[in-house]
Scaffold this motif. Sequence first.
Motif, PDB file in Angstrom:
ATOM      1  N   LEU A 271      14.007  -1.472  -3.041  1.00 47.80           N
ATOM      2  CA  LEU A 271      14.299  -1.173  -1.648  1.00 47.80           C
ATOM      3  C   LEU A 271      13.031  -0.541  -1.085  1.00 47.80           C
ATOM      4  CD1 LEU A 271      16.792  -1.393   0.259  1.00 47.80           C
ATOM      5  CD2 LEU A 271      17.142   1.051  -0.151  1.00 47.80           C
ATOM      6  N   ILE A 272      12.516  -1.117  -0.012  1.00 44.56           N
ATOM      7  CA  ILE A 272      11.219  -0.713   0.533  1.00 44.56           C
ATOM      8  C   ILE A 272      11.401  -0.276   1.984  1.00 44.56           C
ATOM      9  CG2 ILE A 272       8.840  -1.446   0.969  1.00 44.56           C
ATOM     10  CD1 ILE A 272       9.265  -3.673  -1.104  1.00 44.56           C
ATOM     11  N   ARG A 273      10.663   0.746   2.373  1.00 41.30           N
ATOM     12  CA  ARG A 273      10.635   1.168   3.779  1.00 41.30           C
ATOM     13  C   ARG A 273       9.217   1.585   4.130  1.00 41.30           C
ATOM     14  NH1 ARG A 273       9.980   6.695   4.573  1.00 41.30           N
ATOM     15  NH2 ARG A 273      10.751   8.090   2.925  1.00 41.30           N
TER      16      ARG A 273
ATOM     17  N   ASP B 254       0.846  -1.196   0.000  1.00 39.94           N
ATOM     18  CA  ASP B 254       0.000   0.000   0.000  1.00 39.94           C
ATOM     19  C   ASP B 254       0.883   1.249   0.000  1.00 39.94           C
ATOM     20  OD1 ASP B 254      -1.773   2.033   0.416  1.00 39.94           O
ATOM     21  OD2 ASP B 254      -2.632   1.215   2.256  1.00 39.94           O
ATOM     22  N   PRO B 255       0.771   2.097  -1.022  1.00 36.51           N
ATOM     23  CA  PRO B 255       1.617   3.298  -1.069  1.00 36.51           C
ATOM     24  C   PRO B 255       1.332   4.279   0.068  1.00 36.51           C
ATOM     25  CG  PRO B 255      -0.021   3.344  -2.830  1.00 36.51           C
ATOM     26  CD  PRO B 255      -0.078   1.980  -2.222  1.00 36.51           C
ATOM     27  N   GLN B 256       0.202   4.107   0.753  1.00 40.48           N
ATOM     28  CA  GLN B 256      -0.060   4.948   1.912  1.00 40.48           C
ATOM     29  C   GLN B 256       0.771   4.510   3.121  1.00 40.48           C
ATOM     30  OE1 GLN B 256      -2.087   7.668   1.713  1.00 40.48           O
ATOM     31  NE2 GLN B 256      -2.161   7.116  -0.460  1.00 40.48           N
ATOM     32  N   ARG B 257       1.223   3.243   3.113  1.00 38.34           N
ATOM     33  CA  ARG B 257       1.993   2.719   4.238  1.00 38.34           C
ATOM     34  C   ARG B 257       3.472   2.563   3.908  1.00 38.34           C
ATOM     35  NH1 ARG B 257       1.746   0.784   9.044  1.00 38.34           N
ATOM     36  NH2 ARG B 257       3.031  -0.966   9.760  1.00 38.34           N
ATOM     37  N   TYR B 258       3.784   2.236   2.645  1.00 33.95           N
ATOM     38  CA  TYR B 258       5.162   1.954   2.242  1.00 33.95           C
ATOM     39  C   TYR B 258       5.579   2.888   1.117  1.00 33.95           C
ATOM     40  CZ  TYR B 258       3.847  -2.520   4.436  1.00 33.95           C
ATOM     41  OH  TYR B 258       3.387  -3.490   5.281  1.00 33.95           O
TER      42      TYR B 258
END
Length: 305
Positions: A281-283, A160-164
């Motif tokens: 790379l995800i955060r 979810d782009p709102q979370r990650y």
Amino acid sequence: MELRWLEDFLALARTRHFSRAAEMQHVSQPTFSRRIKLLEEAMDATLINRQTLPLSLTPAGEQFRAMCERMTRDLRDTRDRIAEIEEAAVRRISVGSTQGLFSHFFSQWADRTGLRDRLAINLESTNWIGEDFLDALDNGDVDLVLCYWHEHLPWRQRLDPQRYTWLSLEQERITPFTIVQEDGTPRFTLPGTADQPVPAISYHSRGFLSSAILEQISRSTEQAHLFPLNENTHSASIKALVKQGFGMGWLPYRMGAKSQQFGQLARAGGEQWDVFVQIRLIRLRQPRSEDTITLWNELENQHDE
């Protein structure tokens, strides 16, 4: 001999008085005197001349004092250095990485970006599968995730782009490989036939690559006839089985092209069987550490250059 005995001796050498030295060491005078006596017995020498006022050190005591000062100085410096190392370790940003990317991508990328000293791989992550990486981000087990990504992941909606948020670092080519025969030809070749299917070492269905490979096979103009031998979590495991001649398997191209152990690898089919995925790379969009945001901004600037 105990370290505190050396500290006791230095306190006595400075004060030349048992009571004041015991007070400095926060012990009773009888306890302090007993520890000094034990120290002398351990050294098999008289270190304190108790016949003078104030107390004085014997020649052996003077020699011992110099050694104690060196040791305590070295110990203090070592403690300071360890504290710096521990503080730096706390500041290092934890990265969860798939086993394949850890083994053949992470080090070169970290060196190229100048981030090696600021990143620490969570080695447990090399045993995680698929969504485990996002769980680890959510739980605070890692600050960043290094993984493959593509549009055919069955759980892709979870990102979810709102979370990650994420960076696409590179595109990875996943190629079918097989061992070569003595005449230099591939031992196994796609697409195979119904009578002679190609033995295949597959990826775990919960992993990052299985669904991408299956999607590529389904879109091919030629029907692939495969005989799945087993299912593996890691590229390295698949590579080992492929190199021992058990079957063919899809591997990151850079991983398959450079290996020589057991025998040379070759393509098990034309480029139409290659699969392309992103290295991401995800955060968390709201990370737990300001250091993570600082590092992320540096990476974004490097990508923009």
